[in-house]
Design a protein around this motif. Structure first.
Motif, PDB file in Angstrom:
ATOM      1  N   ASP A  52     -74.445  36.327 -83.467  1.00  0.00           N
ATOM      2  CA  ASP A  52     -75.748  35.721 -83.727  1.00  0.00           C
ATOM      3  C   ASP A  52     -76.856  36.461 -82.984  1.00  0.00           C
ATOM      4  O   ASP A  52     -77.937  36.698 -83.527  1.00  0.00           O
ATOM      5  CB  ASP A  52     -75.749  34.250 -83.290  1.00  0.00           C
ATOM      6  N   LEU A  62     -76.024  30.322 -89.338  1.00  0.00           N
ATOM      7  CA  LEU A  62     -75.575  31.688 -89.612  1.00  0.00           C
ATOM      8  C   LEU A  62     -76.143  32.188 -90.937  1.00  0.00           C
ATOM      9  O   LEU A  62     -76.666  33.306 -91.028  1.00  0.00           O
ATOM     10  CB  LEU A  62     -74.040  31.730 -89.639  1.00  0.00           C
ATOM     11  N   PHE A  63     -76.066  31.355 -91.978  1.00  0.00           N
ATOM     12  CA  PHE A  63     -76.538  31.792 -93.295  1.00  0.00           C
ATOM     13  C   PHE A  63     -78.059  31.891 -93.360  1.00  0.00           C
ATOM     14  O   PHE A  63     -78.601  32.723 -94.084  1.00  0.00           O
ATOM     15  CB  PHE A  63     -76.008  30.848 -94.381  1.00  0.00           C
ATOM     16  N   PHE A 105     -71.636  21.207 -88.500  1.00  0.00           N
ATOM     17  CA  PHE A 105     -71.934  21.889 -89.760  1.00  0.00           C
ATOM     18  C   PHE A 105     -73.170  22.785 -89.636  1.00  0.00           C
ATOM     19  O   PHE A 105     -73.375  23.673 -90.458  1.00  0.00           O
ATOM     20  CB  PHE A 105     -72.149  20.860 -90.875  1.00  0.00           C
ATOM     21  N   THR A 150     -73.708  24.998 -87.462  1.00  0.00           N
ATOM     22  CA  THR A 150     -73.331  26.355 -87.073  1.00  0.00           C
ATOM     23  C   THR A 150     -73.287  27.267 -88.294  1.00  0.00           C
ATOM     24  O   THR A 150     -73.817  28.386 -88.282  1.00  0.00           O
ATOM     25  CB  THR A 150     -71.953  26.346 -86.386  1.00  0.00           C
ATOM     26  N   VAL A 151     -72.681  26.772 -89.355  1.00  0.00           N
ATOM     27  CA  VAL A 151     -72.594  27.548 -90.594  1.00  0.00           C
ATOM     28  C   VAL A 151     -73.980  27.723 -91.205  1.00  0.00           C
ATOM     29  O   VAL A 151     -74.353  28.814 -91.638  1.00  0.00           O
ATOM     30  CB  VAL A 151     -71.652  26.854 -91.599  1.00  0.00           C
ATOM     31  N   THR A 152     -74.759  26.643 -91.217  1.00  0.00           N
ATOM     32  CA  THR A 152     -76.108  26.705 -91.776  1.00  0.00           C
ATOM     33  C   THR A 152     -76.961  27.722 -91.033  1.00  0.00           C
ATOM     34  O   THR A 152     -77.659  28.539 -91.648  1.00  0.00           O
ATOM     35  CB  THR A 152     -76.779  25.321 -91.695  1.00  0.00           C
TER      36      THR A 152
END
Length: 514
Positions: free
Chosen positions: A366, A28-29, A22, A24-26
Motif C-alpha cells: 500500500d 486497495l482497489f 472489508f 481493506t479490499v476496498t
C-alpha cells in the motif's frame, strides 16, 4: 458488574471490526483506481480508473453508515444472523425516511450552499435521502440498538392464532417504532452532539504532535486487550478523525478523507492534516527493528532458530499489515519492552508530523502504491526511507539496551531445544482435527466453551470456568499468544483466523454431547 461491562466492550469491539475488515479490499482497489486515473495514462485507462473509483467510493465509502448498521446487527446477534441482517437493513431505511419526514414537517431541511452541497449544514444525503448528518455513528447506533432488541425478542412466542408475528418478526415490529422514535429525537439532539464532536476534534488538532503521540501510545497499550479497535476505528471512519470537502463531496474520518484525496489527486493542492493518524511506521520499521534486536540478543547457537520464528512474523507485518505475531513474541515476556514499544510507536507518528510527511504508511504494498500516486511536493514521500531508517534503528537500539540491561529472557536467550522451538512457533505434525483438539482440550473441553468468535487476527472465546483453561495445551496449536481475562480467552492466530474459527466451530459441534 465489571465482568459484564468488559464482556459488552469486548463484544462491541469484535462486532465493529467486522465491517472494517472489508474496507481493506476496498482501499486497495481505490488506490489502484487512483493510479489508473493519473493524467499521464491513456484515456481508456483513465476511464477504467474513473469507473472503479466512482463505483467503490459511492458504493462503499459513501454507504458506510448502512454497512456498519447491517454488519454490527448481524455480528452482535446471538442466533438467526440472516434475519438480524435483514432487520438491520430495513431498520436503517425506516430511520432515514422517518428522519427526513420529521425534518420536512418541521421545516428544518437545510438548503444547499453555493457549491450545490450540504457541507457545513449538519445534514447529508444518504441513499438519496436528506437526513441529519451522523456519519458512521448512525450505523453504529442503529446496529447496536437493533442487535439488542433482536436478541431480547427473537425467541418470543405467541398463541398459534398470531404466531406469524412472533420471534424475529416481533423484534422487527418493535424496531419500527424504536427507529422512528430515534429518527425524531436525534433530529433535535444530534446537532448539539455534533457541536461537541467539532470542539473535541479541534482540541485534538490543537495538541498537534502530542495528540498523535497519545493516540499511538494508547493504541499499543490497548492491543493486548483487543480494544484498540475502539480507538483507531472512530478516527479512521468518523468525524473524530476530521472532516474535509474534496471535489464537491464531504468526507469524515482520516481514512475516508485519504481515499477521497488519492482519487482526486489531480485537483489536490494540499493534504488534509488528518493524514497524521495514518503516517504510521508501526507496520514496517518497528517490526524490522524488533526482529533485528531479538536476533542480536539471542544466544549464538540459537540465532538460526530465532530467525526461523521471527522472519514469518516480520513478513506478516510488512506485507500483510498484521503486527500481532511479532509483537506478541515479546509482549508476555516483558511489559517494560511493551511500554517502550508503545512510546516509540507514538513517537513515530510525531516524527512523521514534525518532518511533514503527508502520506499514509501501511504495509509495504500500500505504501509504495500511495507514494507513486501522490505528487512529491504534497506527500513529501522522499522522507519515507529516512524515517524508516531512524525508527528501525531506534526500536533496535532501545530493545537491545533494555534486554541486555535487565537481562530479559526474550526468545533465544536461553538454551533452546527443538521442542522449545515448536512451542514458540506452534509447529504441528498432527492432522487438522487433532490440532483443533488442542484448543478445545486447553479450554477445558467442549462443555466449557460458550461461544467462539473472531476479529481480524484472533479467536475470541467465552468460557464457563476459567480454572479449567490450560495454556500449555492450547499452545500446542500454532498461535502468537494467549490472553486470559476472566471468562474471556483470546488466541492470537493471525492471517487465516476466519478459517480457524469456522473449523473450530464445526469441530465443537461434532464433539458436543448436548
Amino acid at each position: 458488574m465489571k465482568e459484564r461491562i468488559y464482556k459488552s466492550i469486548q463484544m462491541f469491539s469484535r462486532a465493529i471490526i467486522q465491517p472494517v475488515m472489508f474496507m481493506t479490499v476496498t482501499g486497495l482497489f481505490i488506490a489502484i483506481a487512483a493510479a489508473l486515473k493519473i493524467e499521464q495514462m491513456p484515456k481508456a485507462v483513465i476511464d477504467i480508473g474513473n469507473f472503479f473509483f466512482k463505483v467503490l467510493s459511492k458504493g462503499v465509502i459513501s454507504q458506510l453508515p448502512l454497512i456498519f448498521c447491517v454488519g454490527i446487527t448481524a455480528a452482535l446477534a446471538r442466533k438467526k444472523k440472516t434475519d438480524a441482517a435483514i432487520m438491520g437493513v430495513t431498520v436503517f431505511l425506516i430511520y432515514i425516511y422517518a428522519n427526513n419526514t420529521i425534518l420536512t414537517l418541521t421545516d428544518r431541511l437545510a438548503k444547499v450552499n453555493e457549491l450545490g452541497s450540504l457541507s457545513g449544514t449538519g445534514q447529508a444525503m444518504v441513499l438519496g435521502v436528506q437526513i441529519t448528518d451522523m456519519g458512521v455513528f448512525l450505523g453504529i447506533l442503529l446496529g447496536c440498538v437493533s442487535a439488542y432488541v433482536f436478541n431480547k425478542l427473537c425467541d418470543v412466542k405467541f398463541h398459534s392464532y398470531i404466531s406469524m408475528y412472533e420471534g424475529t418478526r416481533f423484534a422487527f415490529l418493535v424496531m419500527i417504532f424504536v427507529s422512528i422514535a430515534l429518527a425524531v429525537v436525534l433530529s433535535y439532539v444530534w446537532p448539539v452532539v455534533n457541536t461537541g464532536i467539532t470542539h473535541l476534534v479541534n482540541f485534538i488538532a490543537s495538541t498537534g504532535p502530542f495528540g498523535l503521540f497519545i493516540y499511538g501510545f494508547a493504541n499499543r497499550m490497548l492491543l493486548p486487550f483487543g480494544l484498540h479497535h475502539l480507538l483507531w476505528m472512530p478516527l479512521y471512519y468518523t468525524p473524530l478523525g476530521g472532516t474535509a470537502h474534496i471535489a464537491g463531496g464531504t468526507y469524515s474520518g482520516a481514512l475516508n478523507i485519504w481515499l477521497a484525496e488519492i482519487g482526486n489527486v489531480s485537483s489536490l493542492t494540499s493534504i488534509d492534516p488528518s493524514v497524521g493518524y495514518l503516517a504510521n511506521f508501526g507496520y514496517i520499521a518497528l517490526p524490522i527493528g524488533i526482529a533485528l534486536a531479538l536476533i542480536k540478543t539471542a544466544r549464538p547457537e540459537n540465532k538460526d532458530k530465532v530467525k526461523g520464528v521471527l522472519l514469518p512474523a516480520v513478513f506478516a507485518a510488512v506485507i500483510a499489515g498484521i503486527t500481532e505475531p511479532i509483537e506478541f513474541i515479546f509482549l508476555f515476556v516483558s511489559p517494560i519492552l511493551w511500554i517502550a514499544h508503545g512510546v516509540i510507536y507514538g513517537l513515530g507518528l510525531v516524527l512523521s508530523k514534525v518532518f511533514g510527511l503527508n502520506i499514509m504508511i501501511h504495509n509495504i504494498i500500500d505504501t509504495i502504491m500511495y507514494a507513486l500516486i501522490i505528487p512529491m511536493n504534497l506527500g513529501r514521500q522522499w522522507l519515507i526511507p529516512i524515517l524508516l531508517i531512524i525508527l528501525t534503528a531506534l526500536e533496535y537500539f532501545v530493545f537491545v539496551f533494555i534486554i541486555k540491561k535487565l537481562d530479559i529472557k526474550t526468545i533465544g536467550r536461553e538454551i533452546m531445544a527443538d521442542d522449545d522451538l515448536a512451542q514458540s512457533t506452534g509447529k504441528l505434525s498432527e492432522s487438522k482435527n487433532e490440532a483443533l483438539g488442542y484448543i478445545v482440550e486447553g479450554l477445558g473441553g467442549v462443555d466449557n466453551i460458550v461461544e467462539v468468535n473472531n476479529c481480524i487476527t484472533r479467536l475470541r472465546i467465552d468460557i464457563v470456568d476459567n480454572d479449567l483453561v490450560n495454556e500449555s495445551i492450547i499452545k500446542k496449536y500454532k498461535n502468537s499468544g494467549i490472553i486470559k481475562k476472566n471468562k474471556h480467552i483470546q488466541i492470537i492466530i493471525g492471517v487465516g483466523v476466519d478459517n480457524v474459527k469456522e473449523n473450530l466451530v464445526e469441530y465443537i459441534k461434532s464433539h458436543s454431547t448436548k
